[in-house]
Design a protein around this motif. Structure first.
Motif, PDB file in Angstrom:
ATOM      1  N   SER A  25      21.585  21.006  58.283  1.00  0.00           N
ATOM      2  CA  SER A  25      22.329  20.951  57.017  1.00  0.00           C
ATOM      3  C   SER A  25      23.602  21.772  57.142  1.00  0.00           C
ATOM      4  CB  SER A  25      21.494  21.534  55.878  1.00  0.00           C
ATOM      5  OG  SER A  25      20.325  20.797  55.681  1.00  0.00           O
ATOM      6  N   SER A  26      24.642  21.328  56.473  1.00  0.00           N
ATOM      7  CA  SER A  26      25.878  22.107  56.436  1.00  0.00           C
ATOM      8  C   SER A  26      25.595  23.454  55.777  1.00  0.00           C
ATOM      9  CB  SER A  26      26.957  21.374  55.647  1.00  0.00           C
ATOM     10  OG  SER A  26      28.052  22.242  55.393  1.00  0.00           O
ATOM     11  N   LEU A  27      26.006  24.517  56.419  1.00  0.00           N
ATOM     12  CA  LEU A  27      25.807  25.848  55.878  1.00  0.00           C
ATOM     13  C   LEU A  27      26.470  25.992  54.512  1.00  0.00           C
ATOM     14  CD1 LEU A  27      24.814  28.776  56.331  1.00  0.00           C
ATOM     15  CD2 LEU A  27      27.024  29.232  57.414  1.00  0.00           C
ATOM     16  N   TRP A  28      27.621  25.367  54.347  1.00  0.00           N
ATOM     17  CA  TRP A  28      28.442  25.552  53.154  1.00  0.00           C
ATOM     18  C   TRP A  28      28.342  24.432  52.134  1.00  0.00           C
ATOM     19  CZ3 TRP A  28      29.761  30.317  53.798  1.00  0.00           C
ATOM     20  CH2 TRP A  28      30.000  30.807  55.090  1.00  0.00           C
ATOM     21  N   TYR A  29      28.155  23.190  52.577  1.00  0.00           N
ATOM     22  CA  TYR A  29      28.353  22.031  51.707  1.00  0.00           C
ATOM     23  C   TYR A  29      27.078  21.255  51.391  1.00  0.00           C
ATOM     24  CZ  TYR A  29      33.012  23.295  53.158  1.00  0.00           C
ATOM     25  OH  TYR A  29      34.156  24.005  53.423  1.00  0.00           O
ATOM     26  N   MET A  37      25.465  24.780  46.379  1.00  0.00           N
ATOM     27  CA  MET A  37      26.136  24.909  47.676  1.00  0.00           C
ATOM     28  C   MET A  37      26.777  26.287  47.764  1.00  0.00           C
ATOM     29  SD  MET A  37      28.090  21.264  48.196  1.00  0.00           S
ATOM     30  CE  MET A  37      29.052  21.438  46.714  1.00  0.00           C
ATOM     31  N   ILE A  38      26.704  26.904  48.921  1.00  0.00           N
ATOM     32  CA  ILE A  38      27.310  28.228  49.093  1.00  0.00           C
ATOM     33  C   ILE A  38      28.817  28.152  48.859  1.00  0.00           C
ATOM     34  CG2 ILE A  38      27.741  30.096  50.730  1.00  0.00           C
ATOM     35  CD1 ILE A  38      24.994  29.498  51.954  1.00  0.00           C
ATOM     36  N   ALA A  39      29.446  27.063  49.254  1.00  0.00           N
ATOM     37  CA  ALA A  39      30.892  26.916  49.064  1.00  0.00           C
ATOM     38  C   ALA A  39      31.286  26.977  47.594  1.00  0.00           C
ATOM     39  CB  ALA A  39      31.380  25.611  49.692  1.00  0.00           C
ATOM     40  N   GLN A  40      30.384  26.627  46.697  1.00  0.00           N
ATOM     41  CA  GLN A  40      30.656  26.701  45.256  1.00  0.00           C
ATOM     42  C   GLN A  40      30.481  28.110  44.709  1.00  0.00           C
ATOM     43  OE1 GLN A  40      27.826  23.820  43.792  1.00  0.00           O
ATOM     44  NE2 GLN A  40      29.408  22.253  43.614  1.00  0.00           N
ATOM     45  N   ARG A  41      29.877  28.981  45.494  1.00  0.00           N
ATOM     46  CA  ARG A  41      29.550  30.327  45.018  1.00  0.00           C
ATOM     47  C   ARG A  41      30.462  31.412  45.580  1.00  0.00           C
ATOM     48  NH1 ARG A  41      23.451  31.020  46.318  1.00  0.00           N
ATOM     49  NH2 ARG A  41      23.781  32.916  45.104  1.00  0.00           N
ATOM     50  N   ILE A  42      31.394  31.035  46.440  1.00  0.00           N
ATOM     51  CA  ILE A  42      32.324  32.004  47.029  1.00  0.00           C
ATOM     52  C   ILE A  42      33.753  31.499  46.849  1.00  0.00           C
ATOM     53  CG2 ILE A  42      30.637  32.890  48.697  1.00  0.00           C
ATOM     54  CD1 ILE A  42      31.923  31.133  50.830  1.00  0.00           C
ATOM     55  N   ILE A  47      38.475  28.482  57.562  1.00  0.00           N
ATOM     56  CA  ILE A  47      38.574  27.206  58.263  1.00  0.00           C
ATOM     57  C   ILE A  47      37.771  27.187  59.569  1.00  0.00           C
ATOM     58  CG2 ILE A  47      40.691  27.746  59.531  1.00  0.00           C
ATOM     59  CD1 ILE A  47      41.477  24.738  58.708  1.00  0.00           C
ATOM     60  N   THR A  48      37.644  28.312  60.228  1.00  0.00           N
ATOM     61  CA  THR A  48      36.875  28.386  61.467  1.00  0.00           C
ATOM     62  C   THR A  48      35.392  28.122  61.219  1.00  0.00           C
ATOM     63  OG1 THR A  48      38.447  30.030  62.256  1.00  0.00           O
ATOM     64  CG2 THR A  48      36.380  29.881  63.447  1.00  0.00           C
ATOM     65  N   TYR A  69      33.444  34.227  59.979  1.00  0.00           N
ATOM     66  CA  TYR A  69      34.761  34.697  59.552  1.00  0.00           C
ATOM     67  C   TYR A  69      34.810  34.781  58.025  1.00  0.00           C
ATOM     68  CZ  TYR A  69      36.438  34.004  64.284  1.00  0.00           C
ATOM     69  OH  TYR A  69      36.613  34.094  65.639  1.00  0.00           O
ATOM     70  N   THR A  70      33.983  33.978  57.361  1.00  0.00           N
ATOM     71  CA  THR A  70      33.910  33.962  55.908  1.00  0.00           C
ATOM     72  C   THR A  70      33.089  35.152  55.428  1.00  0.00           C
ATOM     73  OG1 THR A  70      33.931  31.535  55.968  1.00  0.00           O
ATOM     74  CG2 THR A  70      33.202  32.571  53.907  1.00  0.00           C
ATOM     75  N   GLN A  71      33.595  35.848  54.431  1.00  0.00           N
ATOM     76  CA  GLN A  71      32.871  36.981  53.847  1.00  0.00           C
ATOM     77  C   GLN A  71      31.837  36.466  52.846  1.00  0.00           C
ATOM     78  OE1 GLN A  71      33.184  40.308  54.581  1.00  0.00           O
ATOM     79  NE2 GLN A  71      34.401  39.533  56.272  1.00  0.00           N
ATOM     80  N   LEU A  72      30.582  36.799  53.073  1.00  0.00           N
ATOM     81  CA  LEU A  72      29.521  36.428  52.146  1.00  0.00           C
ATOM     82  C   LEU A  72      29.137  37.635  51.296  1.00  0.00           C
ATOM     83  CD1 LEU A  72      27.011  34.328  54.298  1.00  0.00           C
ATOM     84  CD2 LEU A  72      28.499  33.526  52.471  1.00  0.00           C
ATOM     85  N   PRO A  73      28.960  37.430  49.997  1.00  0.00           N
ATOM     86  CA  PRO A  73      28.461  38.519  49.162  1.00  0.00           C
ATOM     87  C   PRO A  73      27.049  38.924  49.605  1.00  0.00           C
ATOM     88  CG  PRO A  73      29.284  36.692  47.819  1.00  0.00           C
ATOM     89  CD  PRO A  73      29.253  36.223  49.228  1.00  0.00           C
ATOM     90  N   ASP A  74      26.697  40.167  49.380  1.00  0.00           N
ATOM     91  CA  ASP A  74      25.373  40.666  49.768  1.00  0.00           C
ATOM     92  C   ASP A  74      24.243  39.867  49.132  1.00  0.00           C
ATOM     93  OD1 ASP A  74      26.449  42.615  51.412  1.00  0.00           O
ATOM     94  OD2 ASP A  74      26.385  44.167  49.863  1.00  0.00           O
ATOM     95  N   GLU A  75      24.452  39.403  47.911  1.00  0.00           N
ATOM     96  CA  GLU A  75      23.434  38.605  47.215  1.00  0.00           C
ATOM     97  C   GLU A  75      23.105  37.334  48.006  1.00  0.00           C
ATOM     98  OE1 GLU A  75      23.498  35.654  43.411  1.00  0.00           O
ATOM     99  OE2 GLU A  75      24.369  37.630  43.108  1.00  0.00           O
ATOM    100  N   ILE A  76      24.116  36.647  48.500  1.00  0.00           N
ATOM    101  CA  ILE A  76      23.892  35.414  49.266  1.00  0.00           C
ATOM    102  C   ILE A  76      23.288  35.745  50.626  1.00  0.00           C
ATOM    103  CG2 ILE A  76      25.016  33.429  50.354  1.00  0.00           C
ATOM    104  CD1 ILE A  76      26.975  33.413  47.984  1.00  0.00           C
TER     105      ILE A  76
END
Length: 106
Positions: A25-29, A37-42, A47-48, A69-76
């Protein structure tokens, strides 16, 4: 009736959990965590990182956030870190109801 559904929504949502298969599964989408989706929450996905799948974060049986390279919040990060990585990855990633043996909500 609608108010009852809205009141029960959070309690029912807590009853579901992700079960990973191959991690394709796509990590983000994809909604592989069951919490949108994680992409909706950050704010943005670097792009990398856009083509990463869930399995790309698996390292030696654990989760490795250091390669992002993307910063994830601690909650996620916490939500992800409690998801069990399969020893024998097989099948599709899915969201299951934890109260039933077959994983289906009835």
């Amino acid at each position: 009736m609608w108010r009852g559904i809205v009141k029960a929504r959070d309690a029912v949502a807590r009853g579901f959990h992700p079960r990973l298969g191959t991690g394709n599964s796509s990590l983000w989408y994809n909604n592989w965590l069951g919490t949108r989706m994680i992409a909706q929450r950050i704010p943005f996905v670097h792009i990398t990182d856009t083509n990463l799948c869930v399995a790309d974060l698996w390292r030696h049986g654990g989760w490795d956030f250091n390669q992002l390279y993307t910063q994830l919040p601690d909650e996620i990060k916490h939500e992800i870190s409690i998801v069990q990585i399969p020893q024998q990855p097989v099948g599709v990633d899915k969201i299951l109801w934890h109260e039933e043996n077959d994983g289906k909500y009835t």
